[in-house]
Enzyme design. Structure first.
Site, PDB file in Angstrom:
ATOM      1  N   ASP A  81       0.815  -1.219   0.000  1.00 44.90           N
ATOM      2  CA  ASP A  81       0.000   0.000   0.000  1.00 44.90           C
ATOM      3  C   ASP A  81       0.847   1.267   0.000  1.00 44.90           C
ATOM      4  OD1 ASP A  81      -2.685  -0.758  -0.181  1.00 44.90           O
ATOM      5  OD2 ASP A  81      -2.858  -1.157   1.977  1.00 44.90           O
ATOM      6  N   ARG A 106       0.344  -1.679   7.594  1.00 43.93           N
ATOM      7  CA  ARG A 106       0.957  -0.506   6.948  1.00 43.93           C
ATOM      8  C   ARG A 106       2.015   0.190   7.808  1.00 43.93           C
ATOM      9  NH1 ARG A 106      -2.776   3.347   3.499  1.00 43.93           N
ATOM     10  NH2 ARG A 106      -0.672   3.807   2.758  1.00 43.93           N
ATOM     11  N   ARG A 152      -9.986   5.536  10.741  1.00 39.87           N
ATOM     12  CA  ARG A 152      -8.540   5.352  10.846  1.00 39.87           C
ATOM     13  C   ARG A 152      -7.906   6.338  11.833  1.00 39.87           C
ATOM     14  NH1 ARG A 152      -6.456   2.698   6.185  1.00 39.87           N
ATOM     15  NH2 ARG A 152      -7.951   1.084   5.644  1.00 39.87           N
ATOM     16  N   HIS A 181     -11.573   7.288   4.651  1.00 40.67           N
ATOM     17  CA  HIS A 181     -10.646   8.414   4.806  1.00 40.67           C
ATOM     18  C   HIS A 181     -11.367   9.691   4.355  1.00 40.67           C
ATOM     19  CE1 HIS A 181      -6.646   5.960   4.423  1.00 40.67           C
ATOM     20  NE2 HIS A 181      -6.747   6.419   5.654  1.00 40.67           N
ATOM     21  N   CYS A 275      -5.103   9.670  -3.229  1.00 41.48           N
ATOM     22  CA  CYS A 275      -4.370   8.770  -2.338  1.00 41.48           C
ATOM     23  C   CYS A 275      -2.937   8.537  -2.818  1.00 41.48           C
ATOM     24  CB  CYS A 275      -5.049   7.404  -2.252  1.00 41.48           C
ATOM     25  SG  CYS A 275      -6.727   7.450  -1.655  1.00 41.48           S
TER      26      CYS A 275
HETATM   27  N1  ARG Z   1      -5.354   0.080   0.926  1.00 36.79           N
HETATM   28  C1  ARG Z   1      -5.109   1.364   1.516  1.00 36.79           C
HETATM   29  C2  ARG Z   1      -5.657   1.389   2.922  1.00 36.79           C
HETATM   30  O1  ARG Z   1      -6.702   0.852   3.146  1.00 36.79           O
HETATM   31  C3  ARG Z   1      -5.728   2.456   0.704  1.00 36.79           C
HETATM   32  C4  ARG Z   1      -5.346   3.827   1.170  1.00 36.79           C
HETATM   33  C5  ARG Z   1      -6.112   4.914   0.510  1.00 36.79           C
HETATM   34  N2  ARG Z   1      -5.544   6.161   0.827  1.00 36.79           N
HETATM   35  C6  ARG Z   1      -6.204   7.331   0.981  1.00 36.79           C
HETATM   36  N3  ARG Z   1      -5.531   8.413   1.161  1.00 36.79           N
HETATM   37  N4  ARG Z   1      -7.526   7.348   1.046  1.00 36.79           N
HETATM   38  O2  ARG Z   1      -5.058   1.931   3.826  1.00 36.79           O
END
Ligand code: ARG
Length: 282
Positions: A81, A106, A152, A181, A275
Site C-alpha cells: 500500500d 501498513r 482510521r 478516509h 491517495c
Molecule cells: N489500501 C489502503 C488502505 O486501506 C488504501 C489507502 C487509501 N488512501 C487514501 N488516502 N484514502 O489503507
C-alpha cells in the site's frame, strides 16, 4: 499519451487561478492487494501490477504536464500500500506531521517515509503520539485544516496537528465504511472552495461544513459514493478518477476543468488519484 481536457461547459470561475504544486508519489513496484483493511480490497481478485504501473505513470505525467513538480519516494518490498503516498504525512512549509498508521499491515511504511523526509532536508518532523493517516484524513483549505476521524485517524491527533501547525482544525466524523478516509469524501478545489459528499458525514459534521463553506459544491452523483471524490485540484484543473464521469460534469458546470485519469488497477486497493499523491504545501 497527453492529457484529456473535457470541454468546459460552465462559466469560468471569476477568480480562477491555478497554482503550481509540489507533489510526492511512490511507484507501485510492490503494489498488491495482499490483505483486506477496507471494503474495497479483495485479496482473492488478481492484480495486474504492470497495468498498475502504467496507470500510475499516466497520473504522474498528467500532473507534470499541468506544470506541477513530482518528487519520488522509493517503495519498499512487502509494503503493497506504499503507493498511497497521501497517507505518509501532512506537510505544510518546513513542518511535517509524520503518519502513524492504524493497521499493522501498513506500519512498516512509516519509517521509510520518515527517512525520505530526512533525505529531503526536512528537520521539523513530529513523530505523533496518536494514529493519523496523513493527508488521507487531513485536508488543508486555505489556512484551515479539515480533519476526519471515525475509521482510521484518532481524533486526538487533530489536537496534535492544531498545535504543531498552529492552525484551526475542524474535526469531521466519517460514517460510511467505503469512504473511510476524509480524502474519499471531501476535496479542496482551491484555497476557499471544497467539494464533498454529505452522506459520508454525521449530522454535526454536515452542519459544520455547511457553515464554513456555504458555497461548497455538494457532489450529488453516485460517483461520489465510490472513489470519485479522491481528486486533486490546482485551482482550475481537477484531476479525478476516470470512473467518475458524473462528478466530472458537476465540476465542469462549476467552471473547473476536469482531467480524468484511469487508475482502475490501483483502485482495487481502495484508493485513487489523491491517495497516490502527497502535497508539499507551501
Ligand atoms: N489500501 C489502503 C488502505 O486501506 C488504501 C489507502 C487509501 N488512501 C487514501 N488516502 N484514502 O489503507
Amino acid at each position: 499519451m497527453g492529457i484529456t481536457i473535457l470541454p468546459n461547459a460552465g462559466p469560468l470561475l471569476p477568480n480562477a487561478r491555478s497554482r503550481a504544486r509540489r507533489y510526492v508519489m511512490c511507484p507501485p513496484r510492490f503494489f498488491d492487494v495482499a490483505y483486506r483493511i477496507n471494503p474495497w480490497m479483495d485479496p482473492g481478485r488478481p492484480v495486474d501490477r504492470e497495468r498498475a504501473r502504467r496507470q500510475w505513470s499516466g497520473l504522474r505525467r498528467t500532473l507534470e504536464d499541468l506544470g506541477h513538480e513530482v518528487e519520488i519516494a522509493e517503495p519498499g518490498a512487502g509494503l503493497p500500500d506504499m503507493v498511497f503516498a497521501a497517507n505518509s504525512a501532512l506537510v505544510i512549509g518546513d513542518r511535517v506531521l509524520a503518519a502513524r498508521m492504524a493497521t499493522p499491515e501498513r506500519r512498516g511504511e512509516e519509517a521509510r517515509y520518515r527517512t525520505w523526509f530526512a533525505s529531503r532536508g526536512f528537520e521539523r518532523v513530529l513523530v505523533p503520539e496518536f494514529v493519523n493517516e496523513g493527508e488521507g484524513d487531513f485536508v488543508l483549505v486555505g489556512g484551515r485544516l479539515l480533519a476526519g476521524f471515525g475509521f482510521r485517524t484518532d481524533r486526538r491527533s487533530h489536537d496534535e496537528a492544531a498545535e504543531w501547525f498552529e492552525r484551526p482544525v475542524t474535526s469531521l466524523r466519517l460514517v460510511d465504511p467505503r469512504r473511510y478516509h476524509l480524502d474519499l469524501a471531501l476535496a479542496a478545489l482551491d484555497d476557499h472552495s471544497i467539494v464533498y459528499s454529505p452522506t459520508a458525514f454525521d449530522e454535526p459534521s454536515r452542519r459544520a461544513l455547511a457553515k464554513l463553506f456555504p458555497d461548497a459544491l455538494l457532489a450529488c452523483h453516485l460517483d461520489a459514493e465510490g472513489l470519485g471524490l479522491n481528486l486533486l485540484s490546482d485551482g482550475v484543473h481537477v484531476v479525478l478518477p476516470a470512473s467518475a464521469p458524473g462528478l466530472a460534469s458537476e465540476l465542469s458546470q462549476r467552471g473547473y476543468i476536469p482531467v480524468p485519469v484511469d487508475l482502475s488497477e490501483i483502485e482495487k486497493a481502495g484508493g485513487s488519484v489523491k491517495c497516490c499523491v502527497l502535497e508539499l504545501h507551501p
